[in-house]
Design a protein around this motif. Structure first.
Motif, PDB file in Angstrom:
ATOM      1  N   TYR A  32      45.804  39.367  23.760  1.00 15.20           N
ATOM      2  CA  TYR A  32      45.311  38.048  24.140  1.00 15.20           C
ATOM      3  C   TYR A  32      43.809  38.077  24.449  1.00 15.20           C
ATOM      4  CZ  TYR A  32      50.228  36.781  24.596  1.00 15.20           C
ATOM      5  OH  TYR A  32      51.554  36.549  24.343  1.00 15.20           O
ATOM      6  N   GLN A  33      43.143  36.991  24.095  1.00 18.52           N
ATOM      7  CA  GLN A  33      41.730  36.828  24.424  1.00 18.52           C
ATOM      8  C   GLN A  33      41.621  36.169  25.795  1.00 18.52           C
ATOM      9  OE1 GLN A  33      39.035  37.855  22.424  1.00 18.52           O
ATOM     10  NE2 GLN A  33      40.719  38.910  21.378  1.00 18.52           N
ATOM     11  N   VAL A  34      40.911  36.829  26.716  1.00 20.33           N
ATOM     12  CA  VAL A  34      40.788  36.299  28.066  1.00 20.33           C
ATOM     13  C   VAL A  34      39.334  36.325  28.521  1.00 20.33           C
ATOM     14  CG1 VAL A  34      43.124  37.019  28.737  1.00 20.33           C
ATOM     15  CG2 VAL A  34      41.191  38.546  29.143  1.00 20.33           C
ATOM     16  N   ASN A  35      39.016  35.474  29.455  1.00 22.10           N
ATOM     17  CA  ASN A  35      37.749  35.539  30.173  1.00 22.10           C
ATOM     18  C   ASN A  35      38.020  36.222  31.506  1.00 22.10           C
ATOM     19  OD1 ASN A  35      36.093  34.216  28.291  1.00 22.10           O
ATOM     20  ND2 ASN A  35      36.793  32.210  29.005  1.00 22.10           N
ATOM     21  N   ALA A  36      37.153  37.164  31.892  1.00 21.03           N
ATOM     22  CA  ALA A  36      37.314  37.891  33.151  1.00 21.03           C
ATOM     23  C   ALA A  36      36.307  37.363  34.176  1.00 21.03           C
ATOM     24  CB  ALA A  36      37.109  39.379  32.929  1.00 21.03           C
ATOM     25  N   TYR A  37      36.785  37.159  35.387  1.00 23.03           N
ATOM     26  CA  TYR A  37      35.930  36.629  36.448  1.00 23.03           C
ATOM     27  C   TYR A  37      35.971  37.562  37.659  1.00 23.03           C
ATOM     28  CZ  TYR A  37      36.107  32.277  33.767  1.00 23.03           C
ATOM     29  OH  TYR A  37      36.005  31.329  32.767  1.00 23.03           O
ATOM     30  N   ASP A  38      34.774  37.917  38.152  1.00 24.16           N
ATOM     31  CA  ASP A  38      34.705  38.673  39.396  1.00 24.16           C
ATOM     32  C   ASP A  38      35.059  37.748  40.560  1.00 24.16           C
ATOM     33  OD1 ASP A  38      33.887  41.063  38.210  1.00 24.16           O
ATOM     34  OD2 ASP A  38      31.785  40.398  38.163  1.00 24.16           O
ATOM     35  N   LEU A  39      35.530  38.357  41.644  1.00 21.61           N
ATOM     36  CA  LEU A  39      35.903  37.570  42.814  1.00 21.61           C
ATOM     37  C   LEU A  39      34.704  37.412  43.744  1.00 21.61           C
ATOM     38  CD1 LEU A  39      39.409  39.157  43.551  1.00 21.61           C
ATOM     39  CD2 LEU A  39      38.784  37.371  41.908  1.00 21.61           C
ATOM     40  N   ASP A  40      34.632  36.288  44.414  1.00 16.96           N
ATOM     41  CA  ASP A  40      33.519  35.989  45.316  1.00 16.96           C
ATOM     42  C   ASP A  40      33.451  37.052  46.426  1.00 16.96           C
ATOM     43  OD1 ASP A  40      31.715  34.889  47.177  1.00 16.96           O
ATOM     44  OD2 ASP A  40      32.255  32.839  46.563  1.00 16.96           O
ATOM     45  N   ASN A  41      32.278  37.646  46.568  1.00 13.99           N
ATOM     46  CA  ASN A  41      32.105  38.726  47.539  1.00 13.99           C
ATOM     47  C   ASN A  41      32.442  38.316  48.970  1.00 13.99           C
ATOM     48  OD1 ASN A  41      31.292  40.600  45.652  1.00 13.99           O
ATOM     49  ND2 ASN A  41      29.132  40.028  45.785  1.00 13.99           N
ATOM     50  N   LYS A  42      32.327  37.042  49.271  1.00 13.01           N
ATOM     51  CA  LYS A  42      32.550  36.604  50.651  1.00 13.01           C
ATOM     52  C   LYS A  42      33.992  36.814  51.107  1.00 13.01           C
ATOM     53  CE  LYS A  42      33.585  31.719  49.725  1.00 13.01           C
ATOM     54  NZ  LYS A  42      33.128  30.314  49.909  1.00 13.01           N
ATOM     55  N   HIS A  43      34.913  36.948  50.130  1.00 13.24           N
ATOM     56  CA  HIS A  43      36.318  37.138  50.495  1.00 13.24           C
ATOM     57  C   HIS A  43      36.675  38.607  50.721  1.00 13.24           C
ATOM     58  CE1 HIS A  43      36.981  32.951  49.717  1.00 13.24           C
ATOM     59  NE2 HIS A  43      36.665  33.061  48.424  1.00 13.24           N
ATOM     60  N   GLU A  44      35.756  39.505  50.337  1.00 10.49           N
ATOM     61  CA  GLU A  44      35.965  40.941  50.513  1.00 10.49           C
ATOM     62  C   GLU A  44      37.286  41.401  49.888  1.00 10.49           C
ATOM     63  OE1 GLU A  44      35.540  41.942  54.611  1.00 10.49           O
ATOM     64  OE2 GLU A  44      33.448  41.295  54.718  1.00 10.49           O
ATOM     65  N   LEU A  45      37.487  40.959  48.662  1.00  9.79           N
ATOM     66  CA  LEU A  45      38.694  41.321  47.905  1.00  9.79           C
ATOM     67  C   LEU A  45      38.309  42.223  46.739  1.00  9.79           C
ATOM     68  CD1 LEU A  45      40.463  37.834  47.685  1.00  9.79           C
ATOM     69  CD2 LEU A  45      41.094  39.729  49.193  1.00  9.79           C
ATOM     70  N   GLU A 193      51.741  29.063  52.728  1.00 12.84           N
ATOM     71  CA  GLU A 193      50.461  28.493  53.135  1.00 12.84           C
ATOM     72  C   GLU A 193      49.534  29.659  53.445  1.00 12.84           C
ATOM     73  OE1 GLU A 193      51.536  26.090  56.439  1.00 12.84           O
ATOM     74  OE2 GLU A 193      52.266  24.424  55.214  1.00 12.84           O
ATOM     75  N   ILE A 194      48.418  29.742  52.732  1.00 11.97           N
ATOM     76  CA  ILE A 194      47.594  30.937  52.842  1.00 11.97           C
ATOM     77  C   ILE A 194      46.135  30.637  52.512  1.00 11.97           C
ATOM     78  CG2 ILE A 194      48.042  31.638  50.443  1.00 11.97           C
ATOM     79  CD1 ILE A 194      48.077  34.541  51.391  1.00 11.97           C
ATOM     80  N   ASN A 195      45.255  31.274  53.226  1.00 15.30           N
ATOM     81  CA  ASN A 195      43.838  31.242  52.884  1.00 15.30           C
ATOM     82  C   ASN A 195      43.533  32.390  51.938  1.00 15.30           C
ATOM     83  OD1 ASN A 195      42.975  29.004  54.425  1.00 15.30           O
ATOM     84  ND2 ASN A 195      42.973  30.259  56.299  1.00 15.30           N
ATOM     85  N   VAL A 196      42.515  32.217  51.109  1.00 16.20           N
ATOM     86  CA  VAL A 196      42.143  33.248  50.143  1.00 16.20           C
ATOM     87  C   VAL A 196      41.884  34.580  50.837  1.00 16.20           C
ATOM     88  CG1 VAL A 196      40.378  33.938  48.485  1.00 16.20           C
ATOM     89  CG2 VAL A 196      41.256  31.604  48.460  1.00 16.20           C
ATOM     90  N   ASP A 197      41.250  34.551  52.004  1.00 14.29           N
ATOM     91  CA  ASP A 197      40.910  35.787  52.710  1.00 14.29           C
ATOM     92  C   ASP A 197      42.150  36.590  53.123  1.00 14.29           C
ATOM     93  OD1 ASP A 197      38.342  34.902  52.487  1.00 14.29           O
ATOM     94  OD2 ASP A 197      38.165  34.202  54.567  1.00 14.29           O
ATOM     95  N   GLU A 198      43.319  35.953  53.096  1.00 14.72           N
ATOM     96  CA  GLU A 198      44.544  36.621  53.555  1.00 14.72           C
ATOM     97  C   GLU A 198      45.336  37.274  52.423  1.00 14.72           C
ATOM     98  OE1 GLU A 198      46.065  34.020  57.276  1.00 14.72           O
ATOM     99  OE2 GLU A 198      45.936  32.893  55.386  1.00 14.72           O
ATOM    100  N   ILE A 199      44.809  37.228  51.204  1.00 17.20           N
ATOM    101  CA  ILE A 199      45.586  37.711  50.051  1.00 17.20           C
ATOM    102  C   ILE A 199      45.830  39.212  50.119  1.00 17.20           C
ATOM    103  CG2 ILE A 199      45.550  38.025  47.542  1.00 17.20           C
ATOM    104  CD1 ILE A 199      44.316  35.290  47.289  1.00 17.20           C
ATOM    105  N   SER A 200      44.824  39.985  50.566  1.00 16.96           N
ATOM    106  CA  SER A 200      45.035  41.432  50.684  1.00 16.96           C
ATOM    107  C   SER A 200      46.182  41.745  51.644  1.00 16.96           C
ATOM    108  CB  SER A 200      43.759  42.119  51.163  1.00 16.96           C
ATOM    109  OG  SER A 200      42.785  42.124  50.149  1.00 16.96           O
ATOM    110  N   SER A 201      46.222  41.032  52.743  1.00 19.52           N
ATOM    111  CA  SER A 201      47.306  41.227  53.711  1.00 19.52           C
ATOM    112  C   SER A 201      48.648  40.842  53.101  1.00 19.52           C
ATOM    113  CB  SER A 201      47.056  40.398  54.967  1.00 19.52           C
ATOM    114  OG  SER A 201      45.879  40.813  55.611  1.00 19.52           O
ATOM    115  N   LEU A 202      48.645  39.804  52.259  1.00 23.58           N
ATOM    116  CA  LEU A 202      49.876  39.374  51.589  1.00 23.58           C
ATOM    117  C   LEU A 202      50.376  40.464  50.647  1.00 23.58           C
ATOM    118  CD1 LEU A 202      51.960  37.155  50.934  1.00 23.58           C
ATOM    119  CD2 LEU A 202      50.382  36.343  49.156  1.00 23.58           C
ATOM    120  N   VAL A 203      49.449  41.083  49.910  1.00 22.96           N
ATOM    121  CA  VAL A 203      49.831  42.171  49.000  1.00 22.96           C
ATOM    122  C   VAL A 203      50.524  43.286  49.775  1.00 22.96           C
ATOM    123  CG1 VAL A 203      48.935  44.020  47.519  1.00 22.96           C
ATOM    124  CG2 VAL A 203      48.082  41.671  47.257  1.00 22.96           C
TER     125      VAL A 203
END
Length: 544
Positions: A32-45, A193-203
């Motif tokens: 598949y052809q995809v576009n890759a996006y870096d994550l915003d540094n402010k989220h520290e992910l 219900e989750i904030n983006v900053d909490e995704i690492s904890s969710l993992v």
């Protein structure tokens, strides 16, 4: 006022630990052809988002609708959205898919039972809304059951000796802060219900939910039988099979993967010896003609079992799907059945064997099955006595009553059934089946005996019709089946298997036939019936 967290529905996949060092892009299929996006540094992910480059396409039926209108229907063009978010933490790597994103990831890198096990660990066992099952009958049957309200597992009528749980949906248990949980195979789906900053904890949280075994308190039976889906595990088991095939081991059994009308079958043959038609499926005939230096799993899948019937029809089955093979390891037993590998918990196998040990060999005596050679079109072909001919011979010469093919209607079954194949004056109902039918035929035999006995016990109209049939066979025989107050006490159900001696019968049954026999025994014994089995070998037909 505290800002409300975004409400999202997520589909999660847990990467295998050994692939933690892979780059995020390595987890995707290359097609598949995809576009890759870096994550915003402010989220520290740590991770990346991949979005499939969409292409507009019209549905297949657009040509028909445009033809019928005579104009181009541009609004029919659609674009599907697909995205994958890969998140890495110190403990786990996880993929979250959006839209059709699940088709972008390469499943070989992900834990195959993450979805189903995590769901079982996080669900309230009394809050189930639906279950998907894979039932191991004569052939595997897939079922989906849905309840009108949250229910306990017992509502779904699960048979823990034959059902493999594939997917489940329900509400979270106390302490699990997720909603609308469902899981099947490798995908775990939920709302939160989750904030983006909490995704690492969710993992890390989801990884911990997978790692514990709290499901055993309410779902321990799911470990009885597990369908093996992991490619590397299947490849390893196939290698074990190949080793035995190269040794031409007697551990290899070849059976038909489906039910057939056995009285209409006159023989079988194999690739490389197609003209050598035998009355039974002889694994040695196939193994003996293999070139052990070149045999492979692929070549076995190309090989065929040919089946010939009395109407001059010829059919074929892939050998791999006909092989029954058990591979034992210290804590698990693996079984190849109908082309699929299953992992059987050894404690479950021990319970099945313990039930079988309670089943006695019948004290009745039966003659052996005749085999002979017959000249057909200038060729000698091996033959074996059909069930119908065997039953008729036994009834004529050994004081048994013949009920084979004497069908009786019941309001409790969709079609008429046989009371049994043979019967004695002492209330012994004998059900007969050839061993050559393999697991499918034997399972049918045990089910037939169970159904007949249950209906005999509970259906007065069936007993009335049965008495008429018995009266025609022999005066007074109908007294074996009283119209009123029929009791199972003193009634014996005998399973007679042709082509296998009684001394090795129970140990030589395929595993799924053992399961079905143990169920039939427990079911009928609980109703007061005596249940026995018997087997007879073969002998040359006199004057053949």
């Amino acid at each position: 006022m505290e800002e409300r967290k975004p409400y999202v529905y997520l589909n999660a996949f847990l990467a295998k630990g050994e692939h933690a060092s892979l780059q995020a892009s390595d987890f995707l299929k290359g097609a598949y052809q995809v576009n890759a996006y870096d994550l915003d540094n402010k989220h520290e992910l740590e991770g990346k988002l991949f979005v499939k480059i969409p292409t507009e396409k019209k549905p297949k039926w657009s040509a028909f609708t445009e033809n019928i209108t005579g104009t181009s229907l541009d609004e029919l063009a659609n674009r599907s959205s697909s995205a994958v978010l890969i998140i890495k933490t110190a403990t786990a790597t996880m993929a979250f898919t959006f839209g059709y994103g699940r088709f972008l990831i390469d499943t070989k890198y992900f834990v195959h039972d993450f979805g189903i096990k995590t769901a079982l660990n996080t669900l309230n066992h009394d809050s189930l809304r639906s279950v998907d099952l894979f039932t191991l009958e004569d052939q595997a049957v897939q079922k989906k059951s849905q309840a009108s309200r949250e229910s306990a597992i017992g509502v779904f009528g699960i048979d823990i000796s034959r059902d493999v749980l594939r997917a489940v949906t329900g509400s979270p248990k106390t302490g699990v802060n997720l909603k609308s949980i469902s899981g099947g195979d490798s995908v775990y789906s939920f709302a939160t219900e989750i904030n983006v900053d909490e995704i690492s904890s969710l993992v890390d949280l989801l990884s911990s939910y997978y790692s514990n075994n709290s499901y055993k308190s309410g779902f321990s039976w799911v470990d009885n039988i597990r369908k093996v889906k992991e490619r590397s595990e299947i490849d390893n088991l196939d290698e074990k099979l190949l080793e035995k095939i190269k040794l031409k081991s007697s551990d290899i059994t070849i059976t038909l993967p489906e039910i057939v009308q056995w009285d209409a079958i006159y023989g079988f043959s194999f690739t490389r010896s197609k003209s050598s038609i035998k009355p039974t499926i002889e694994a040695g005939e196939y193994l003996g003609n293999l070139n052990t230096a070149s045999v492979s799993i692929d070549s076995i899948k190309r090989d065929r079992l040919f089946v010939y019937d009395v109407y001059e029809n010829e059919s074929e089955h892939q050998i791999y799907k006909c092989i029954y093979f058990e591979h034992k390891e210290p804590n698990k037993t693996y079984i190849l059945f109908a082309g699929l590998w299953y992992e059987i918990d050894n404690s479950f196998m021990s319970r099945i064997d313990a039930v079988l040990a309670k089943i006695n060999i019948s004290t009745l005596t039966f003659p052996k099955v005749y085999v002979w050679e017959e000249n057909k079109d200038g060729e000698l072909k091996s033959k074996i006595e059909t069930e119908g001919d065997y039953n008729a011979r036994v009834a004529n010469n050994h004081s048994y009553h013949l009920l084979d093919k004497k069908l009786i209607k019941s309001n409790r079954t969709t079609s008429p059934i046989e009371l049994c194949d043979l019967m004695t004056n002492s209330k012994q109902f004998i059900h007969v089946k050839h061993r050559k039918g393999g697991s499918a035929g034997l399972s049918h035999l045990f089910a037939q005996g169970s159904v007949s006995a249950e209906i005999l016990l509970g259906d007065k109209e069936f007993r009335k019709k049965a008495r008429t049939v018995l009266r025609r066979l022999s005066s007074g025989l109908q007294d074996s089946v009283p119209l009123d107050n029929f009791k199972s006490d003193g009634v014996e159900v005998v399973f007679l298997i042709l082509g296998e001696d009684s001394s090795i019968l129970k140990s030589n049954l395929p595993f799924f036939s053992k399961v079905n026999l143990s169920k039939a025994f427990e079911n009928l014994s609980q109703r007061g019936f005596k249940v026995t089995i018997s087997g007879v070998g073969t002998e040359p037909k006199p004057n053949a």
